[in-house]
Motif scaffolding. Structure first.
Motif, PDB file in Angstrom:
ATOM      1  N   UNK A  50       0.872  -1.412   0.065  1.00 54.21           N
ATOM      2  CA  UNK A  50      -0.143   0.041   0.071  1.00 54.21           C
ATOM      3  C   UNK A  50       0.720   1.286   0.094  1.00 54.21           C
ATOM      4  N   UNK A  51       2.216   1.147  -0.150  1.00 61.18           N
ATOM      5  CA  UNK A  51       3.006   2.341  -0.138  1.00 61.18           C
ATOM      6  C   UNK A  51       2.858   3.107  -1.388  1.00 61.18           C
ATOM      7  N   UNK A  52       3.084   4.495  -1.542  1.00 57.12           N
ATOM      8  CA  UNK A  52       2.730   5.092  -2.771  1.00 57.12           C
ATOM      9  C   UNK A  52       4.235   5.295  -3.554  1.00 57.12           C
ATOM     10  N   UNK A  53       5.298   5.155  -2.692  1.00 54.63           N
ATOM     11  CA  UNK A  53       6.546   5.503  -3.257  1.00 54.63           C
ATOM     12  C   UNK A  53       7.681   4.935  -2.127  1.00 54.63           C
ATOM     13  N   UNK A  54       8.866   5.023  -2.569  1.00 55.57           N
ATOM     14  CA  UNK A  54       9.945   4.567  -1.622  1.00 55.57           C
ATOM     15  C   UNK A  54      11.192   5.394  -1.736  1.00 55.57           C
ATOM     16  N   UNK A  55      11.679   5.532  -0.774  1.00 57.09           N
ATOM     17  CA  UNK A  55      13.199   6.604  -0.816  1.00 57.09           C
ATOM     18  C   UNK A  55      14.178   5.495   0.152  1.00 57.09           C
ATOM     19  N   UNK A  56      15.336   5.354  -0.732  1.00 58.13           N
ATOM     20  CA  UNK A  56      16.413   4.463   0.046  1.00 58.13           C
ATOM     21  C   UNK A  56      17.398   5.373   0.909  1.00 58.13           C
ATOM     22  N   UNK A  57      17.585   4.924   1.931  1.00 58.62           N
ATOM     23  CA  UNK A  57      18.427   5.699   2.885  1.00 58.62           C
ATOM     24  C   UNK A  57      19.775   5.113   2.637  1.00 58.62           C
ATOM     25  N   UNK A  58      21.075   6.128   2.533  1.00 55.92           N
ATOM     26  CA  UNK A  58      20.901   7.433   2.732  1.00 55.92           C
ATOM     27  C   UNK A  58      20.132   8.150   1.439  1.00 55.92           C
ATOM     28  N   UNK A  59      19.418   9.087   1.859  1.00 50.67           N
ATOM     29  CA  UNK A  59      18.811   9.771   0.531  1.00 50.67           C
ATOM     30  C   UNK A  59      19.065  11.498   0.444  1.00 50.67           C
ATOM     31  N   UNK A  60      18.791  12.011  -0.525  1.00 52.85           N
ATOM     32  CA  UNK A  60      19.128  13.282  -0.842  1.00 52.85           C
ATOM     33  C   UNK A  60      17.719  14.140  -0.313  1.00 52.85           C
ATOM     34  N   UNK A  61      17.736  14.732   0.285  1.00 55.60           N
ATOM     35  CA  UNK A  61      16.330  15.754   0.720  1.00 55.60           C
ATOM     36  C   UNK A  61      15.732  16.235  -0.706  1.00 55.60           C
ATOM     37  N   UNK A  62      16.457  16.598  -1.668  1.00 58.86           N
ATOM     38  CA  UNK A  62      15.787  17.214  -2.955  1.00 58.86           C
ATOM     39  C   UNK A  62      14.830  16.054  -3.286  1.00 58.86           C
ATOM     40  N   UNK A  63      15.278  15.064  -3.544  1.00 58.59           N
ATOM     41  CA  UNK A  63      14.676  13.932  -4.129  1.00 58.59           C
ATOM     42  C   UNK A  63      13.465  13.807  -3.186  1.00 58.59           C
ATOM     43  N   UNK A  64      13.632  13.627  -1.809  1.00 63.62           N
ATOM     44  CA  UNK A  64      12.308  13.384  -0.922  1.00 63.62           C
ATOM     45  C   UNK A  64      11.363  14.401  -1.280  1.00 63.62           C
ATOM     46  N   UNK A  65      11.824  15.968  -1.364  1.00 63.24           N
ATOM     47  CA  UNK A  65      10.765  16.769  -1.528  1.00 63.24           C
ATOM     48  C   UNK A  65      10.055  16.657  -2.750  1.00 63.24           C
ATOM     49  N   UNK A  66      10.876  16.238  -3.803  1.00 60.42           N
ATOM     50  CA  UNK A  66      10.139  16.240  -5.136  1.00 60.42           C
ATOM     51  C   UNK A  66       9.323  14.936  -5.138  1.00 60.42           C
ATOM     52  N   UNK A  67       9.330  14.120  -4.512  1.00 54.91           N
ATOM     53  CA  UNK A  67       8.619  12.801  -4.417  1.00 54.91           C
ATOM     54  C   UNK A  67       7.186  13.276  -3.669  1.00 54.91           C
ATOM     55  N   UNK A  68       7.540  14.182  -2.523  1.00 58.15           N
ATOM     56  CA  UNK A  68       6.447  14.475  -1.795  1.00 58.15           C
ATOM     57  C   UNK A  68       5.364  15.472  -2.724  1.00 58.15           C
ATOM     58  N   UNK A  69       6.187  16.276  -3.191  1.00 58.39           N
ATOM     59  CA  UNK A  69       5.431  17.194  -4.051  1.00 58.39           C
ATOM     60  C   UNK A  69       4.455  16.532  -5.393  1.00 58.39           C
ATOM     61  N   UNK A  70       5.044  15.313  -5.974  1.00 60.17           N
ATOM     62  CA  UNK A  70       4.392  14.736  -6.918  1.00 60.17           C
ATOM     63  C   UNK A  70       3.270  13.885  -6.323  1.00 60.17           C
ATOM     64  N   UNK A  71       3.242  13.149  -4.896  1.00 62.49           N
ATOM     65  CA  UNK A  71       2.187  12.572  -4.472  1.00 62.49           C
ATOM     66  C   UNK A  71       1.261  13.359  -4.164  1.00 62.49           C
ATOM     67  N   UNK A  72       1.495  14.819  -3.404  1.00 58.84           N
ATOM     68  CA  UNK A  72       0.480  15.636  -3.090  1.00 58.84           C
ATOM     69  C   UNK A  72      -0.045  16.206  -4.221  1.00 58.84           C
ATOM     70  N   UNK A  73       0.336  16.243  -5.450  1.00 56.43           N
ATOM     71  CA  UNK A  73      -0.471  16.740  -6.669  1.00 56.43           C
ATOM     72  C   UNK A  73      -1.066  15.866  -7.157  1.00 56.43           C
ATOM     73  N   UNK A  74      -0.867  14.569  -7.202  1.00 56.70           N
ATOM     74  CA  UNK A  74      -1.353  13.576  -7.507  1.00 56.70           C
ATOM     75  C   UNK A  74      -2.800  13.308  -6.721  1.00 56.70           C
TER      76      UNK A  74
END
Length: 233
Positions: free
Chosen positions: A100-124
């Motif tokens: 049921x997860x919508x996406x995943x980010x592997x540690x260690x992760x870049x904050x820029x990538x995570x913020x971008x994934x968050x934006x996409x999920x919220x816009x969806x």
């Protein structure tokens, strides 16, 4: 649920205080409202009390695992959930996405990538409220008419190709596993033969939609896991 990206409430569930602090400071700088929890039980409770617009969930939680938290929340909520995992195995990512997860980010992760994934999920979430027409640059998908146009020209798709495209495009930005696609299109389990059929149909779709099938603009492969429909941003 607020679907306005700025000011959206994000719940962080992670047992590492330094990770929670990093996420909180960074996401607040992007004008998100932050709630947090340091373990699974508290995370489930916060999710039910604070009604977040999105959850960032660490899979490596003590006591109640992140997968258990995911299952508990999915019993009553469809809130977007992005999992953070230090586990780089395909099986763990597939299990989280199938759970049921919508996406995943592997540690260690870049904050820029995570913020971008968050934006996409919220816009969806904002766009998926009964939107009958999906637009991705020059690609237009009319869900009501089952009509697909690319650059103003109608694209002829077989029923199976259309169903695949509809599922991928309706979940733009999300990783859809091979098993999820097989179940939704064919109603079957991911046998090797059916996985081969899926790759063949994805290949047909790419030939009809992509200028260069080796550098897809629309349908990206997540190796060993599934596919992600790109949002053209």
């Amino acid at each position: 649920m607020s679907t306005n990206e700025k000011g959206a409430k994000i719940l962080i569930i992670d047992d590492e205080p330094q990770i929670r602090k990093l996420l909180k400071v960074t996401l607040q700088a992007h004008r998100y409202d932050i709630a947090e929890a340091g373990d699974g039980e508290a995370g489930v409770m916060q999710a039910s009390i604070s009604h977040p617009d999105l959850i960032v969930l660490d899979l490596g939680l003590p006591e109640m695992s992140g997968m258990d938290v995911l299952r508990r929340i999915r019993e009553w909520s469809s809130v977007p959930i992005i999992v953070l995992t230090a586990k780089d195995r395909e099986e763990d990512k597939i299990a989280a996405l199938d759970g049921g997860a919508d996406d995943y980010v592997t540690k260690p992760f870049g904050m820029g990538e995570l913020v971008a994934r968050i934006r996409v999920a919220l816009r969806h979430v904002a766009k998926s409220a009964n939107e009958p027409i999906l637009r991705f640059g020059e690609l237009v998908i009319d869900l009501a008419q089952r009509n697909v146009e690319l650059g103003g020209e109608k694209v002829k798709l077989t029923p199976t190709e259309y169903d695949l495209l509809k599922i991928l495009a309706s979940n733009a930005g999300k990783v859809i596993t091979q098993r999820q696609l097989l179940q939704q299109v064919w109603g079957g389990h991911a046998s090797e033969t059916e996985q081969h059929y899926l790759r063949v149909y994805i290949g047909h779709l790419r030939k009809k939609l992509e200028e260069d099938t080796t550098r897809p603009r629309f349908i990206a492969t997540e190796p060993g896991i599934g596919y992600r429909f790109l949002t053209q941003e």
